[in-house]
Each structure stands twice: as structure tokens, then as C-alpha cells.
Enzyme design. Sequence first.
Site, PDB file in Angstrom:
ATOM      1  N   LYS A 164      22.346-124.539 -23.512  1.00  0.00           N
ATOM      2  CA  LYS A 164      23.343-123.828 -21.724  1.00  0.00           C
ATOM      3  C   LYS A 164      20.949-123.263 -21.185  1.00  0.00           C
ATOM      4  CE  LYS A 164      25.234-120.680 -24.665  1.00  0.00           C
ATOM      5  NZ  LYS A 164      26.761-120.346 -24.988  1.00  0.00           N
ATOM      6  N   TYR A 184       4.426 -94.636 -15.360  1.00  0.00           N
ATOM      7  CA  TYR A 184       5.749 -93.986 -14.430  1.00  0.00           C
ATOM      8  C   TYR A 184       6.125 -92.928 -15.793  1.00  0.00           C
ATOM      9  CZ  TYR A 184       5.342 -97.744 -10.703  1.00  0.00           C
ATOM     10  OH  TYR A 184       4.602 -98.863  -9.953  1.00  0.00           O
TER      11      TYR A 184
HETATM   12  C1  LIG Z   1      26.836-120.883 -26.096  1.00  0.00           C
HETATM   13  C2  LIG Z   1      27.756-121.246 -26.878  1.00  0.00           C
HETATM   14  C3  LIG Z   1      27.396-122.028 -28.286  1.00  0.00           C
HETATM   15  C4  LIG Z   1      26.529-121.934 -29.180  1.00  0.00           C
HETATM   16  O1  LIG Z   1      26.493-120.506 -29.335  1.00  0.00           O
HETATM   17  P1  LIG Z   1      25.321-120.031 -30.275  1.00  0.00           P
HETATM   18  O2  LIG Z   1      25.830-118.894 -31.306  1.00  0.00           O
HETATM   19  O3  LIG Z   1      24.514-120.337 -29.535  1.00  0.00           O
HETATM   20  O4  LIG Z   1      25.280-121.303 -31.574  1.00  0.00           O
HETATM   21  C5  LIG Z   1      28.911-122.834 -28.329  1.00  0.00           C
HETATM   22  N1  LIG Z   1      29.697-123.489 -28.229  1.00  0.00           N
HETATM   23  C6  LIG Z   1      30.171-122.454 -26.604  1.00  0.00           C
HETATM   24  C7  LIG Z   1      31.642-122.662 -25.923  1.00  0.00           C
HETATM   25  C8  LIG Z   1      29.080-121.861 -25.932  1.00  0.00           C
HETATM   26  O5  LIG Z   1      29.869-120.974 -25.273  1.00  0.00           O
END
Ligand SMILES: *Cc1c(COP(=O)(O)O)cnc(C)c1O
Length: 345
Positions: A33, A242
Site C-alpha cells: 500500500k 527562516y
Molecule cells: C499496513 C498493514 C499491514 C502491514 O503492516 P506492517 O506493520 O507494515 O508490517 C498488514 N495488515 C494491515 C491490515 C495493514 O493495514
Amino acid sequence: MSTGALTIDLDALAANWRALDAMTACETGAVVKADGYGLGAGRVARRLAHEGARRFFVAVAEEGAALRKALGPAPEIYVFSGHMEGDTRRLAGAALIPMLNSIDQLARHLEALPGHAFGIQLDTGMNRLGFEWSDWSEAAGIALDHAPVWLMSHLACADEPDHEMNPYQLDIFRQMTDGLGVPRSLSATGGILLGRDYHFDMTRPGIGLYGGLPFDAAQPVVRLDLPVVQCRDLVVGEVVGYGNSWQADRPSRIATISGGYADGLIRAMSGRATFWHGDTPCPLVGRVSMDLITVDVTDLGEDPEYLTLIGPHQGVDSLAEAAGTIGYEILTSLGSRYARLEIPG
Ligand SMILES: *Cc1c(COP(=O)(O)O)cnc(C)c1O
């Protein structure tokens, strides 16, 4: 080159997937993702598919459709947000498998795409996504009649191995799914490290693949080098950036780097992060601005062509700590202006 160079070590990524896979007796998926945690979902997923990963996870259907183009027809692609209003054509067109989160989503899916594969996400206490206990009691019969391909849940505190929430969620997950004869998945990176009881039929690592905590044995995957635009000398008492937030207390040489908060180098790093030139640390001075960062290179004794922000001396998580955040946020904030280079190139 006038933008930073983000180097992505695909061999290290693959090694991390294999290492996480070797910790379990079950299947290992891959979470890609947010554009593969900022590294490019297509390149990451193609390499992991080559390594043996068969099931990929994204947050939303739009990501899934883009990933389908990159991966071709064979791998399974799951969508955590389930079947949302307006998703039907995309789910069907790209053959995405929604992880349904509610009775409403289940009804929508069965009506809009009868016969189209789906999974079920259960809430075991995180209170973020998934069927609650009472919804599941009500709808499990109907859902099971339509043969969900997975039952899954997500742990809220898996990065803290001794947290009492872990066995609590495991127990709830078992109560909601034992004896139903459907394959199950509970663990992301943190859950893999909690041991066998948490593995079920498939794990879903994300951050560990990309070299981040809590997988502390991970190989680093990312390197970030930023080019120097110009260098200047300051006399004692001159200020930088800044808000005049840094003042020279010795004659200083200041390098101005191409990269800023628009590139994901968040402003909270101001005055706290360190750049590196080889083995020499060079402190960030003054405020991070949109496209530029100022660095004290006085002790370097030369004007560098570029400085390293993520590399052998400072991984994603130590940079995150300096910025008061977590590795996940550093990675997913990495901007679109960087040239993304691959190893092997
Ligand atoms: C993001 C996510 C993962 C992966 O999690 P990590 O901590 O990055 O390994 C797995 N399952 C769900 C439902 C997630 O939202």
C-alpha cells in the site's frame, strides 16, 4: 543532478521477504500500500512476485488497479478498505479481492458482484476496520454461505511483544474464526515476530520488507543522497534560514542542500537531524524549508557534492527518531521529486 537520489536495494528487499518467510511455516504475502511504502509499488511487487510472493495487499481499490497493471493477471491483490461505494467496476475490472469490513459492505458486494471473490476483515479490538463481534454473529452465516477466501484481523500493539493486547486479540480472533474452515491471517511484521501462535495460514508483512522496525534484523533497503547547491562562509554571529533559528558561534561553512519538506524531509527534523559525508557527521542547522536544507560542513574541510541522509550511518528508523516520528512515516513521505534508482541497476 539537481534532485536527490533515492536508491532502492531490491536484493535487500527480497532478502527481507525471504527472512520473514523463513520465520513461519505458513504463506507470506506482501503489503505494498501507499505506493510500496513510498518506494514504488510496481517495482517492489514485481521483485517480490519473482521471489515467490503470490498475494499482495493494498489500502484502496485505486492502488489495486494500478498494481494489477504492474503485476499482470496471476498474483492475487487484496484491498483492505473492502468494497466501498463506487469501487465495483474497478474491483471487477482489475480482479481485486476486497476484504469486506461491515454488513453494509457485504450486502453491497453480494449484490453488485455475485460470485466475485472476497475476504472478511474482523475487528478484534483495534476499532479501526472490520466486522465487530456483534456484526459477525449476525452476518457470519450469510458470509460463509458465499465462501470467503480469507478471514483476517490486525494487531494494534504487535510492535510491543509483551503488550497484553496481543494475546487478547489472538484469543478474540480464535473465538471469531475457530472451526469455520476458512484460511486465516492475523499478523503483519510485528505479529510474525510474536511467534507461531500468531501466524495462522498467511502473514502480511509491510514495513519489515522495506527494512524498518520492528524487524530489527532487516537489511536496509533505502539510501537517500541529496546534492549540494552551494556553500558559503559565515562569520561568528551570522544566522541561517527562516526565523534566524541558528547562529554561528564559530567561523562556519554552510552547505545548502536540494531537498526540503516538500520532499518528505519533514520540518520537525529542523535542528535535529544529521547528514553524513562518508563517515563524517554534518549537522542540519536552521529550519528545513520547502525545497532546501542547510547543513554545517565546517568539520568536513571540503565542499561536498552531495550529503547522505539515509544510509549506512543513519537508517530510516534513526532518522525517524531524530524527527520525532516512525520509520513508516519517513518512508511514505519520501517525495516524488527524487530520482528513484534501483540496485541491481
Ligand atoms: C499496513 C498493514 C499491514 C502491514 O503492516 P506492517 O506493520 O507494515 O508490517 C498488514 N495488515 C494491515 C491490515 C495493514 O493495514
